[in-house]
Design an enzyme around this catalytic site. Structure first.
Site, PDB file in Angstrom:
ATOM      1  N   ASN A 385      55.920  -1.257  11.622  1.00 35.16           N
ATOM      2  CA  ASN A 385      56.621  -1.592  10.396  1.00 35.16           C
ATOM      3  C   ASN A 385      55.943  -0.958   9.188  1.00 35.16           C
ATOM      4  O   ASN A 385      56.437   0.012   8.633  1.00 35.16           O
ATOM      5  CB  ASN A 385      56.709  -3.110  10.234  1.00 35.16           C
ATOM      6  CG  ASN A 385      57.780  -3.525   9.244  1.00 35.16           C
ATOM      7  OD1 ASN A 385      57.992  -2.875   8.231  1.00 35.16           O
ATOM      8  ND2 ASN A 385      58.465  -4.620   9.529  1.00 35.16           N
ATOM      9  N   ASP A 386      54.809  -1.474   8.789  1.00 32.82           N
ATOM     10  CA  ASP A 386      54.163  -1.022   7.562  1.00 32.82           C
ATOM     11  C   ASP A 386      53.730   0.437   7.627  1.00 32.82           C
ATOM     12  O   ASP A 386      53.754   1.136   6.607  1.00 32.82           O
ATOM     13  CB  ASP A 386      52.959  -1.903   7.248  1.00 32.82           C
ATOM     14  CG  ASP A 386      53.353  -3.364   7.105  1.00 32.82           C
ATOM     15  OD1 ASP A 386      54.428  -3.623   6.534  1.00 32.82           O
ATOM     16  OD2 ASP A 386      52.608  -4.235   7.578  1.00 32.82           O
ATOM     17  N   ILE A 387      53.336   0.930   8.798  1.00 33.49           N
ATOM     18  CA  ILE A 387      52.805   2.293   8.903  1.00 33.49           C
ATOM     19  C   ILE A 387      53.903   3.350   8.863  1.00 33.49           C
ATOM     20  O   ILE A 387      53.607   4.552   8.819  1.00 33.49           O
ATOM     21  CB  ILE A 387      51.967   2.468  10.183  1.00 33.49           C
ATOM     22  CG1 ILE A 387      52.815   2.245  11.431  1.00 33.49           C
ATOM     23  CG2 ILE A 387      50.757   1.558  10.155  1.00 33.49           C
ATOM     24  CD1 ILE A 387      52.093   2.580  12.725  1.00 33.49           C
ATOM     25  N   VAL A 388      55.184   2.934   8.884  1.00 40.02           N
ATOM     26  CA  VAL A 388      56.302   3.873   8.762  1.00 40.02           C
ATOM     27  C   VAL A 388      57.161   3.501   7.548  1.00 40.02           C
ATOM     28  O   VAL A 388      58.331   3.841   7.483  1.00 40.02           O
ATOM     29  CB  VAL A 388      57.167   3.886  10.041  1.00 40.02           C
ATOM     30  CG1 VAL A 388      56.380   4.461  11.209  1.00 40.02           C
ATOM     31  CG2 VAL A 388      57.680   2.480  10.388  1.00 40.02           C
ATOM     32  N   SER A 426      52.377  -7.734   6.953  1.00 45.91           N
ATOM     33  CA  SER A 426      52.010  -7.888   5.546  1.00 45.91           C
ATOM     34  C   SER A 426      53.140  -8.446   4.706  1.00 45.91           C
ATOM     35  O   SER A 426      52.975  -8.666   3.508  1.00 45.91           O
ATOM     36  CB  SER A 426      51.551  -6.538   4.972  1.00 45.91           C
ATOM     37  OG  SER A 426      52.595  -5.591   5.066  1.00 45.91           O
TER      38      SER A 426
END
Length: 457
Positions: A385-388, A426
């Site tokens: 999720n957050d890393i893309v 997050s």
């Protein structure tokens, strides 16, 4: 046992520990390096048992046997998804051990210490207890956040940095009072204040920065162990603690650079929360089926898979390994893209893929593959999720603003495999899900990939 022989064993163990750390630089040598560490620790424990300072062997053996039994049970029961919080819990043990050893030495100091030697010993106690107490409570809070039992959002108390600074200054004053022999109450008060500082520091750090926190706590535990080594006069414990402390700090710094974070700000609880109103997201999420994903994979020439924590939760790595084997047998160029902070622990995804026997040469880091996305036909995002999240580049008010991310939205088609439409760890909304070339492939990651395998035949 002769002191010279014990020293030689300690030197051998220290060399093995250095080789163990060095071997972690690549996946091929990681297994061998783990054995270096195991043998080194075994030698260190045996040499310490036969040193002149050790007595009550029956109690020592009982403690070692009990600890080994508990460790074996935990190691067998904890799955890879639970490794980040397990690591945090183990850090807390190191911190608590440093506190107990320091308090014991304060209550019953060695005989014959006078002058400067006694002052140095007392400050060793103060430093060891202070670092150990911060490590203990900080690790407990990190465990709670990683396990989901505590809110991942940062706790922003008024004047939080001032509170931490005041606590440190008060501990310093109490440290001088302890060295001036005001009594045991001073070191006990230092312990309690340091407990509060450790908890407050980590409570003030948001979920987006928790991988750095785990690494930083690893560093703290190392320095606590080194301080304990000075207290006990154990050279190997000093060397080992320094190795763990310095390597953890270096890893934390590297991760902060990978996340475009300021190292000092992260460890002081300055990041991880929102800094303004979030950007409005246009469009809608479009769902697809296993048939749609399978058809796209069959037509694609190049495929990139981006694994995340959701893959670990679903234990889908085995099914994904079979999927990429079939795609490669069909002549397709298949690779994995690994973000430096994918999952909740550095190297989390690499370990899972190695466990599933995915070839090392197709597992690429972010810097190696980010420029290839515009020429990629299909990207499969599995539990990430957050890393893309393109908000890192598009929304200056995002908690991850400026963080380097995998630019998967530049590919021709993107399929996101996740359980539901919720946000990541997050708690940040992801505009990727709403882009025209993105499709949501809902469901358990393992079940979804198994359906794909059936469609691909």
């Amino acid at each position: 046992m002769e002191n010279g022989f014990i020293t030689a064993v300690y030197v051998t163990a220290a060399v093995l520990f250095i080789l163990a750390l060095g071997g972690m630089s690549n996946q091929e040598s990681a297994k061998r390096s783990i054995w270096y560490g195991i043998v080194g620790m075994g030698l260190a424990v045996l040499a310490t048992l036969f040193s002149a300072q050790v007595s009550n062997y029956w109690l020592v053996v009982l403690m070692i046997g009990g600890g080994a039994a508990i460790g074996a049970v935990v190691a067998r029961k904890v799955e890879m998804t639970g490794m980040p919080q397990l690591v945090a819990a183990l850090h807390s043990f190191v911190g608590l051990a440093a506190v107990f050893i320091g308090l014991n030495s304060a209550y019953s100091p060695p005989e014959g210490l006078v002058g400067a030697e006694r002052v140095i010993h007392e400050w060793e106690i103060i430093i060891g207890v202070f670092i150990g107490a911060i490590t203990f409570t900080g690790s407990i809070i990190a465990y709670g956040k990683l396990a989901g039992s505590l809110d991942g959002k940062p706790l922003m108390l008024p004047f939080r940095h001032g509170l931490n600074a005041a606590g440190i200054v008060l501990c310093l004053i109490l440290g001088f009072m302890f060295a001036a022999h005001y009594g045991m109450w001073t070191i006990i008060l230092i312990t309690l204040i340091a407990f509060a500082i450790g908890a407050h520091l980590v409570m003030g750090i948001g979920g987006a920065d928790m991988p750095v926190v785990v690494s930083m706590l690893n560093s703290y535990s190392g320095w606590a162990a080194a301080a304990t080594g000075f207290l006990l006069g154990n050279d190997l414990l000093i060397v080992t603690g320094a190795l763990v402390g310095s390597s953890g700090a270096i890893l934390s710094y590297i991760m902060c650079r990978a996340m475009n974070r300021n190292f000092i700000s992260v460890i002081l609880g300055g990041f991880g929360g929102t800094s303004g109103p979030a950007m409005d997201i246009e469009g809608e999420m479009v769902e697809t089926s296993a048939e749609g994903v399978a058809a796209a994979l069959q037509d694609a020439e190049s495929v990139v898979i981006v694994p995340g924590y959701g893959m670990a939760v679903a234990q889908a790595q085995g099914s994904i390994s079979e999927l990429i084997r079939r795609l490669r047998d069909a002549g397709k160029n298949v690779r994995f893209a690994i973000h430096p902070v994918a999952g909740r622990l550095p190297g989390h995804m690499n370990v899972l893929l190695a466990e599933a026997k995915v070839p090392y040469d197709i597992v690429l880091e972010m810097d190696e593959i980010n420029d290839d996305f515009p020429e990629t036909d299909v990207v499969m995002v599995v539990g990430s999720n957050d890393i893309v999240n393109p908000a890192a580049q598009e929304d200056p008010n995002s908690p991850i603003a400026g963080m380097p991310v995998l630019e998967v939205w530049k590919a021709k088609q993107v399929f996101i495999s996740k359980r539901g439409a919720g946000t990541g760890y997050s708690g940040i909304e992801n505009p990727l899900f709403f882009k025209e070339n993105s499709r949501m492939f809902y469901g358990d990651a393992k079940a979804s990939v198994d359906m794909l395998l059936q469609k691909l035949g």
